[in-house]
Scaffold this active site. Structure first.
Site, PDB file in Angstrom:
ATOM      1  N   GLU A  46       0.840  -1.198   0.000  1.00 14.24           N
ATOM      2  CA  GLU A  46       0.000   0.000   0.000  1.00 14.24           C
ATOM      3  C   GLU A  46       0.875   1.248   0.000  1.00 14.24           C
ATOM      4  OE1 GLU A  46      -2.719   0.139   3.340  1.00 14.24           O
ATOM      5  OE2 GLU A  46      -3.795   1.860   2.501  1.00 14.24           O
ATOM      6  N   ASN A 193     -12.411  -0.875  -0.595  1.00 10.42           N
ATOM      7  CA  ASN A 193     -11.694  -1.525   0.500  1.00 10.42           C
ATOM      8  C   ASN A 193     -12.305  -1.085   1.823  1.00 10.42           C
ATOM      9  OD1 ASN A 193      -9.149  -2.654   1.966  1.00 10.42           O
ATOM     10  ND2 ASN A 193      -9.264  -0.524   2.652  1.00 10.42           N
ATOM     11  N   GLU A 194     -12.520  -2.036   2.701  1.00 12.85           N
ATOM     12  CA  GLU A 194     -13.091  -1.732   4.028  1.00 12.85           C
ATOM     13  C   GLU A 194     -14.197  -0.679   3.904  1.00 12.85           C
ATOM     14  OE1 GLU A 194     -10.145  -1.135   7.131  1.00 12.85           O
ATOM     15  OE2 GLU A 194      -9.491  -3.219   6.953  1.00 12.85           O
ATOM     16  N   TYR A 259      -6.855  -8.967  11.597  1.00 11.80           N
ATOM     17  CA  TYR A 259      -5.565  -8.579  12.186  1.00 11.80           C
ATOM     18  C   TYR A 259      -5.416  -9.183  13.580  1.00 11.80           C
ATOM     19  CZ  TYR A 259      -4.524  -5.327   8.414  1.00 11.80           C
ATOM     20  OH  TYR A 259      -4.223  -4.788   7.180  1.00 11.80           O
ATOM     21  N   GLU A 316      -6.310  -8.961   3.740  1.00 13.51           N
ATOM     22  CA  GLU A 316      -5.432  -8.304   4.718  1.00 13.51           C
ATOM     23  C   GLU A 316      -5.430  -9.143   5.977  1.00 13.51           C
ATOM     24  OE1 GLU A 316      -5.993  -4.102   5.534  1.00 13.51           O
ATOM     25  OE2 GLU A 316      -6.472  -3.711   3.425  1.00 13.51           O
ATOM     26  N   GLN A 365       2.066  -6.084   5.644  1.00 14.05           N
ATOM     27  CA  GLN A 365       2.261  -5.790   4.241  1.00 14.05           C
ATOM     28  C   GLN A 365       3.654  -6.223   3.814  1.00 14.05           C
ATOM     29  OE1 GLN A 365       1.061  -1.803   3.145  1.00 14.05           O
ATOM     30  NE2 GLN A 365      -0.839  -1.923   4.315  1.00 14.05           N
TER      31      GLN A 365
END
Ligand code: AHR
Length: 513
Positions: A46, A193-194, A259, A316, A365
């Site tokens: 990103e 995204n999100e 996450y 992610e 990432q």
């Protein structure tokens, strides 16, 4: 920090055939499961901190050796990792990214503010052409995230046309003028995204309508048409449920983000190094909970899509700690230790078990951000324990998963929390060999493991182990090889194969007949 003396460790393990086995791993090669899509080992890059600028892109004029602006050292290391897929340009960044600002002469591109990540200047030096140049150097598939939050159906459809049209349209000609004759290979294209958060704070019901609207206009020649991905949820299966019910035939996959935070508290997440054993445990325990999340999401897919046309794409995931002291809080730079390698391996073993539905994941990432493969400091570069775990698991890319059962598994316990001591996964790789991955989650005790492959005599195993004396063993720019894989091998005795898996270790071996 601790240094493992690889030769000593290997000899110790070879000599250590136990008289009994605490844990038995049964593998059944006669009942192959789904193929583990290579894209399960995908990466995410990103426009965030030094993840792209400095970490990978230094520009063609830099003194740091580069190929058309991309760092030679970093690209070389990533090539060895056989990165199968890269997701770009975000993340939250994607929903404020306007692709036309990232094409044409670099010195004429507008400088923007990266409002999501540190408020720093975004030069737009890395745009569509530079990204595909990187992907082609890596031999990786591409996953482009489109701007749903602040874009328009027209902007998104024009980006698709610019990238994929082989016509003489003005946009295709503009691409040619900018140096690319043939269409780019866009393998996947994400719509936002999100969208539940940084991507626009939407409800899933609202998103479904918007997705249908945008997706209608994503037209490309059949041979260049990307697979279109819907942006899903996190923490529950609600988004997967609503989206899979509403998007039949319009998507190949719904994304999901997961996450791992040691404390479970976003305000005080926990440190990347120097943590107590309680946080080794909580980190691993939280990581393992992704299995329940996947099962819940897969249940929603099974209900709405029993034909299995829609995949769950975990685009992610990874550890998220408090940022390193002295660094920009918006850059999400964190150290990476043996704990991260163990977390990665636990994820891989879980992903393999869900290979029929989980066909892509992207760790967050690739470089310098969150659970990175590589850390850089000016012209210096180091490989993290997570990099080593990815490299050890390369044989699992496109391998056929095999059922694994653990008998008499040991328990690793700290206070009221306990998790399985051993995690394992097996697969028949493209080279025809059977590979076995074993993780010992206990940071204090080695574990004796017996291997039993149904219908097959096993003469031994050989491969690599990643471990160290300290839970937070990590590499620094002064000690770049403080932690790295060491050889691991064992021979069967009287037809029985026992392995001593060191404490806090990741082991990947090929099984010899
Ligand atoms: O990976 C960092 C950020 O985490 C991404 O930009 C966003 O999608 C997620 O919240």
């Amino acid at each position: 920090m601790s240094v493992v003396k690889s030769s000593v460790l290997t000899l110790a393990m070879l000599a250590a055939a136990p008289a009994f086995s605490a844990v038995t791993i049964d593998v059944d090669p006669a009942k192959p499961g789904a193929v583990i899509n290579k894209n399960v080992y995908g990466q995410f890059a990103e426009h965030l901190g030094t993840g792209i600028y400095e970490g990978m892109w230094v520009g063609p004029g830099s003194k740091i050796p580069n190929v058309r602006g991309w760092r030679k050292d970093v690209v070389g290391a990533l090539k060895e990792l056989r990165v199968p897929l890269v997701r770009w340009p975000g993340g939250c960044f994607a929903d404020e990214y306007h692709w036309k600002e990232g094409i044409g002469p670099r010195n004429k591109r507008p400088v923007k503010v990266n409002t999501n990540w540190g408020g720093v200047e975004e030069s737009n030096a890395v745009g569509t052409h530079e990204f595909f140049d990187l992907a082609e150097m890596l031999g990786a598939d591409t996953y482009v995230s489109g701007n749903l939050g602040t874009g328009s159906p027209q902007e998104m459809s024009e980006w698709i046309e610019y990238m994929t049209s082989d016509s003489k349209s003005t946009l295709a000609e503009l691409r040619r003028k900018n140096g690319r004759a043939k269409p780019f290979k866009v393998d996947f294209f994400g719509v936002g995204n999100e969208s539940w958060g940084c991507g626009g704070n939407m409800t899933p019901e609202y998103y479904v309508n918007l997705y249908n609207n945008y997706e209608t206009f994503l037209k490309a020649p059949p041979q260049y048409r990307p697979k279109i991905v819907a942006s899903g949820g996190h923490s529950t299966n609600k988004w997967t449920d609503v989206l899979s019910g509403g998007l039949k035939g319009r998507t190949v996959g719904i994304s999901y983000h997961y996450y791992t935070i040691p404390t479970g508290n976003w305000d005080v997440k926990g440190a990347a190094t120097g943590f107590p054993e309680a946080q080794w445990m909580s980190t691993l325990a939280n990581a393992l909970k992704i299995d329940t999340s996947i099962k819940e999401n897969v249940a929603a897919l099974e209900k709405n899509d029993p034909e299995k046309k829609i995949s769950l794409l975990i685009d992610e995931w990874g550890t998220w700690y408090d940022v390193e002291k002295g660094t920009n809080a918006g850059f999400l730079f964190q150290q990476n230790t043996l704990r991260d390698a163990v977390v990665a391996a636990l994820h891989f073993n879980i992903f393999h078990a869900h290979a029929d539905r989980v066909t892509m994941t992207n760790i967050a990432q690739m470089v310098n951000v969150l659970q990175a493969m590589i850390l850089t400091d000016k012209d210096q570069m180091l490989l993290t324990p997570t990099y080593h775990a990815y490299k050890m698991y390369v044989p699992f890319q496109d391998a056929t998963s095999l059922p694994v059962a653990l008998r008499d598994n040991v328990e690793y316990k700290v206070g009221a929390t306990s998790i399985p001591g051993i995690s394992a996964s097996a697969a028949r790789a493209k080279d025809g060999k059977l590979y076995l991955a074993i993780v010992n989650t206990n940071p204090n005790e080695a574990s004796d493991v017996a291997l039993n492959v149904a219908g097959q005599n096993v003469s031994g195993v050989s491969g690599q182990v990643l471990t160290a004396a300290a839970m937070d063993a990590h590499n620094t720019f002064k000690h770049k090889d403080a932690i790295k894989p060491a050889p691991f091998a064992a021979k069967a005795v009287d037809g029985k194969l026992s392995l001593k898996i060191p404490a806090k270790a990741v082991v990947v071996v090929a099984v010899d007949k």
